[in-house]
Design a protein around this motif. Structure first.
Motif, short mmCIF file in Angstrom:
data_model
loop_
_atom_site.label_atom_id
_atom_site.label_comp_id
_atom_site.label_asym_id
_atom_site.label_seq_id
_atom_site.Cartn_x
_atom_site.Cartn_y
_atom_site.Cartn_z
N GLU A 26 -10.36 133.90 112.37
CA GLU A 26 -9.82 134.96 111.53
C GLU A 26 -8.69 135.71 112.24
OE1 GLU A 26 -9.51 136.89 107.96
OE2 GLU A 26 -10.84 135.22 108.48
N LEU A 27 -8.87 135.97 113.54
CA LEU A 27 -7.83 136.64 114.31
C LEU A 27 -6.59 135.77 114.41
CD1 LEU A 27 -6.91 139.00 116.06
CD2 LEU A 27 -8.02 137.89 118.02
N ARG A 28 -6.79 134.46 114.60
CA ARG A 28 -5.64 133.56 114.69
C ARG A 28 -4.87 133.53 113.38
NH1 ARG A 28 -8.23 129.18 115.83
NH2 ARG A 28 -8.23 129.56 118.07
N ARG A 29 -5.59 133.48 112.25
CA ARG A 29 -4.91 133.50 110.95
C ARG A 29 -4.16 134.82 110.74
NH1 ARG A 29 -9.66 130.74 109.12
NH2 ARG A 29 -10.60 132.74 108.56
N THR A 30 -4.78 135.93 111.16
CA THR A 30 -4.13 137.23 111.01
C THR A 30 -2.85 137.29 111.83
OG1 THR A 30 -6.27 138.28 110.64
CG2 THR A 30 -4.44 139.71 111.25
N ARG A 31 -2.88 136.75 113.05
CA ARG A 31 -1.69 136.76 113.88
C ARG A 31 -0.60 135.88 113.30
NH1 ARG A 31 -4.22 136.38 120.05
NH2 ARG A 31 -4.85 138.58 120.19
N GLU A 32 -0.97 134.73 112.73
CA GLU A 32 0.02 133.86 112.12
C GLU A 32 0.68 134.55 110.93
OE1 GLU A 32 -2.14 130.37 111.14
OE2 GLU A 32 -2.19 129.60 113.20
N ILE A 33 -0.10 135.25 110.13
CA ILE A 33 0.46 135.98 108.99
C ILE A 33 1.38 137.09 109.46
CG2 ILE A 33 -0.12 137.46 107.03
CD1 ILE A 33 -2.69 135.84 106.73
N ALA A 34 0.95 137.83 110.50
CA ALA A 34 1.78 138.91 111.03
C ALA A 34 3.07 138.37 111.62
CB ALA A 34 1.00 139.69 112.09
N ARG A 35 3.00 137.22 112.30
CA ARG A 35 4.20 136.62 112.88
C ARG A 35 5.17 136.19 111.78
NH1 ARG A 35 1.87 132.87 115.32
NH2 ARG A 35 1.38 134.09 117.18
N ALA A 36 4.63 135.60 110.71
CA ALA A 36 5.49 135.19 109.60
C ALA A 36 6.15 136.40 108.94
CB ALA A 36 4.67 134.40 108.58
N ALA A 37 5.38 137.48 108.76
CA ALA A 37 5.94 138.68 108.15
C ALA A 37 7.04 139.28 109.03
CB ALA A 37 4.84 139.71 107.91
N GLN A 38 6.86 139.28 110.33
CA GLN A 38 7.87 139.83 111.23
C GLN A 38 9.12 138.97 111.24
OE1 GLN A 38 5.97 141.85 114.96
NE2 GLN A 38 4.55 140.27 114.33
N GLN A 39 8.97 137.65 111.11
CA GLN A 39 10.14 136.78 111.07
C GLN A 39 10.93 136.97 109.78
OE1 GLN A 39 8.70 132.81 111.75
NE2 GLN A 39 8.57 133.08 113.96
N VAL A 40 10.24 137.30 108.68
CA VAL A 40 10.95 137.61 107.44
C VAL A 40 11.71 138.92 107.60
CG1 VAL A 40 10.65 138.23 105.02
CG2 VAL A 40 9.37 136.32 105.98
N LEU A 41 11.11 139.89 108.26
CA LEU A 41 11.76 141.19 108.46
C LEU A 41 12.97 141.06 109.37
CD1 LEU A 41 11.94 144.26 108.30
CD2 LEU A 41 10.22 144.38 110.12
N LEU A 42 12.77 140.53 110.56
CA LEU A 42 13.85 140.34 111.53
C LEU A 42 14.06 138.83 111.67
CD1 LEU A 42 15.67 142.17 113.26
CD2 LEU A 42 14.14 141.75 115.17
N ARG A 43 14.68 138.24 110.65
CA ARG A 43 14.77 136.79 110.57
C ARG A 43 15.69 136.24 111.64
NH1 ARG A 43 17.81 137.24 104.76
NH2 ARG A 43 19.85 137.97 105.50
N PRO A 44 15.42 135.02 112.10
CA PRO A 44 16.30 134.40 113.10
C PRO A 44 17.71 134.21 112.54
CG PRO A 44 14.21 133.22 112.93
CD PRO A 44 14.25 134.18 111.79
N LEU A 45 18.71 134.45 113.36
CA LEU A 45 20.09 134.28 112.93
C LEU A 45 20.46 132.80 112.95
CD1 LEU A 45 21.89 137.20 114.81
CD2 LEU A 45 20.98 137.18 112.49
N PRO A 46 21.37 132.40 112.08
CA PRO A 46 21.84 131.00 112.13
C PRO A 46 22.62 130.74 113.41
CG PRO A 46 23.18 132.30 110.61
CD PRO A 46 22.03 133.17 111.01
N ALA A 47 22.61 129.50 113.86
CA ALA A 47 23.33 129.16 115.08
C ALA A 47 24.84 129.29 114.91
CB ALA A 47 22.97 127.74 115.52
N ARG A 48 25.32 129.08 113.69
CA ARG A 48 26.75 129.21 113.41
C ARG A 48 26.92 129.98 112.10
NH1 ARG A 48 29.79 126.48 116.72
NH2 ARG A 48 31.61 126.80 115.39
N LEU A 49 27.95 130.81 112.08
CA LEU A 49 28.21 131.62 110.90
C LEU A 49 29.71 131.84 110.76
CD1 LEU A 49 26.73 133.27 108.64
CD2 LEU A 49 26.91 135.25 110.17
N ASP A 50 30.32 131.15 109.80
CA ASP A 50 31.74 131.34 109.49
C ASP A 50 32.63 131.22 110.74
OD1 ASP A 50 33.93 131.73 107.91
OD2 ASP A 50 33.78 133.91 107.87
N GLY A 51 32.41 130.17 111.51
CA GLY A 51 33.23 129.94 112.70
C GLY A 51 32.78 130.67 113.94
#
Length: 362
Positions: A77-102
């Motif tokens: 249950e703790l592992r599932r909770t951490r996975e959900i929290a990690r996914a929510a945080q990645q949506v909030l502060l999403r990873p930037l693309p490696a390239r953006l308009d040059g």
């Protein structure tokens, strides 16, 4: 509709209970039956040692199964909770693309909040018709309250960056989003019986924000509300002198005559490093501050062209080594490298011709 919704809710509630009853109920029944059988049939009535060994093995297996089930249930249950929290945080502060308009990009954050990858720092970069617009900020404080402010500001920026023609309009949208967030927090933390807005207990809450707009020719416009200016990597790390700095958002209203100013020009091959003050304010056990400029210069010397991802990783490594892994403030880095090619200038385009000439001379 009410009947269907209620039945589905009961079904969802009953399924976990039924599964739990099967997991723990059947072994419990077995244990009771075995105990009753042992009490009714003493060991001296058994023929030989084999039945005794079988009974002992069954008891041990049952006890081990029950202990494992009881222990692994909360762990899963703790592992599932951490996975959900990690996914929510990645949506909030999403990873930037490696390239953006040059532009080549990389970003990363170190949070002092235990178990959190998102703290009080924020960053984002989006490609718009006005150019690549970038924001980096630092919310006062840590924990859930800071994350709420981060969510409000990032949501506002992602919309305003496309809708507003000027950086000043984007900054005003951020200011209004922060004010709404603080009012809602104030109502929830200090509810009023009369329903009126309470006296603002969040008057000391503020956010430092740096807004940049990187145009096609490398011209960088900026609006800075109390945030550190970036560094430019051009062989060595050089601080960018962007001019006057406004107070952080939340302390004072933005001035009426708000307009972005030219910050610098990012030529092809050059790199810009945005950061929060947690990097330069970090100290080691002896009280010595971390030298971000030296760390950036060393990272830039590792290869040509400079790799934004390597810069972020190297600075984080050196920072954790300097502090012994004991950070007292969140740290965020955002690195941009201009990979746009310098095209020949057309007649009358003196600005672009100067940019190409400067690039070739360097």
């Amino acid at each position: 509709m009410i009947r269907t919704t209620t039945w589905r809710g009961v079904r969802r509630t009953c399924v976990p209970h039924a599964r739990r009853a099967l997991v723990f109920g059947l072994p419990a029944v077995w244990l009771v039956a075995a105990t009753v059988w042992e009490l009714a049939c003493p060991f001296d009535s058994h023929d030989g040692m084999a039945p005794r060994f079988v009974t002992c093995a069954a008891f041990l297996a049952l006890v081990a199964y029950l202990l494992t089930s009881v222990r692994l249930g909360p762990v899963r249950e703790l592992r599932r909770t951490r996975e959900i929290a990690r996914a929510a945080q990645q949506v909030l502060l999403r990873p930037l693309p490696a390239r953006l308009d040059g532009l080549a990009l990389a970003a990363g954050q170190l949070s002092v909040s235990r178990g959190a990858t998102v703290g009080g720092d924020l960053y984002e970069a989006v490609a718009t018709v006005h150019g690549v617009r970038v924001v980096i900020g630092d919310v006062r404080g840590h924990g859930l309250a800071a994350i709420g402010a981060v969510a409000a500001l990032l949501g506002s920026f992602r919309e305003a960056a496309h809708d507003e023609a000027e950086l000043a309009g984007v900054m005003r949208k951020l200011e209004r989003a922060l004010q709404r967030h603080l009012r809602e927090r104030s109502r929830s933390e200090h509810p009023s019986v009369s329903g009126a807005d309470p006296d603002n207990p969040l008057a000391e809450e503020f956010v430092t924000v740096l807004l940049l707009e990187i145009q096609e020719d490398g011209e960088v416009l900026a609006l800075n509300c109390g945030h550190p200016w970036p560094y430019r990597l051009r062989g060595a790390a050089e601080p960018v002198a962007g001019g006057d700095v406004l107070p952080p958002l939340g302390l004072f209203p933005l001035p009426d005559g708000l307009s972005a100013r030219r910050c610098t020009r990012l030529l092809p091959g050059e790199t810009l490093v945005l950061h929060t003050d947690g990097a330069e304010d970090a100290r080691n056990a002896a009280g010595e501050f971390f030298c971000l400029r030296r760390a950036l210069t060393e990272a830039a010397a590792l290869g040509s062209p400079v790799s934004p991802a390597v810069v972020v990783q190297r600075v984080h490594t050196e920072l954790l080594r300097h502090t012994g892994g004991r950070l007292t403030d969140d740290v965020a880095l955002l690195v941009l490298r201009n990979d746009r090619r310098c095209v020949p200038a057309q007649p009358g385009d003196q600005g672009l011709r100067r940019s190409c000439a400067e690039s070739s001379n360097r």
